[in-house]
Motif scaffolding. Sequence first.
Motif, PDB file in Angstrom:
ATOM      1  N   VAL A 107       0.847  -1.196   0.000  1.00 51.46           N
ATOM      2  CA  VAL A 107       0.000   0.000   0.000  1.00 51.46           C
ATOM      3  C   VAL A 107       0.881   1.244   0.000  1.00 51.46           C
ATOM      4  CG1 VAL A 107      -1.665   1.346   1.352  1.00 51.46           C
ATOM      5  CG2 VAL A 107      -1.975  -1.131   1.093  1.00 51.46           C
ATOM      6  N   PRO A 113      -5.287  -0.171  -1.400  1.00 56.29           N
ATOM      7  CA  PRO A 113      -5.476  -1.009  -0.205  1.00 56.29           C
ATOM      8  C   PRO A 113      -6.351  -2.230  -0.445  1.00 56.29           C
ATOM      9  CG  PRO A 113      -5.736   1.289   0.361  1.00 56.29           C
ATOM     10  CD  PRO A 113      -5.592   1.232  -1.131  1.00 56.29           C
ATOM     11  N   GLY A 142      -4.587   1.753   4.368  1.00 61.50           N
ATOM     12  CA  GLY A 142      -4.523   2.737   3.288  1.00 61.50           C
ATOM     13  C   GLY A 142      -5.110   4.080   3.670  1.00 61.50           C
TER      14      GLY A 142
END
Length: 145
Positions: A107, A113, A142
Amino acid sequence: MTDTWNPDAPGVLRLPSGRLVRGRPLARPLPEGPTPDLGLYLLGHAPPSVPWEGRWVRWPDFRLPADPESLSRELTAALERAADERVEFACLGGRGRTGTALSCLAVLDGVPPQEAVAYVRENYSPHAVETRRQERFVAGFGSAV
């Protein structure tokens, strides 16, 4: 500056940026070949001492890291160092915690994500990230970075 990992070596993950990192289980012997410059160890107890720089993130088995902010700081530093150093990530089995950390690292390196766990399962181990809580942690990671 040292050489980075052999991209064909077991456990080596190529991130979208081209950086190479290695995941491995601590329950198995150290793989043949070069040793890491930095190891990030994801364990519920202090890791064994190693002859290279070792960092520890307290992370009980099948759970989430005790301090997510500490994990984020360590991952950011590890990603930076992986540009020209050998960085490894390890937990006891090399799957759940290691896979979760590698997914979070992906990420940070630009993988969305919601795609990071699949990316790591495809490019590191199909058994990476063992629990739904770990999957949700990656998805939430994320939004926290």
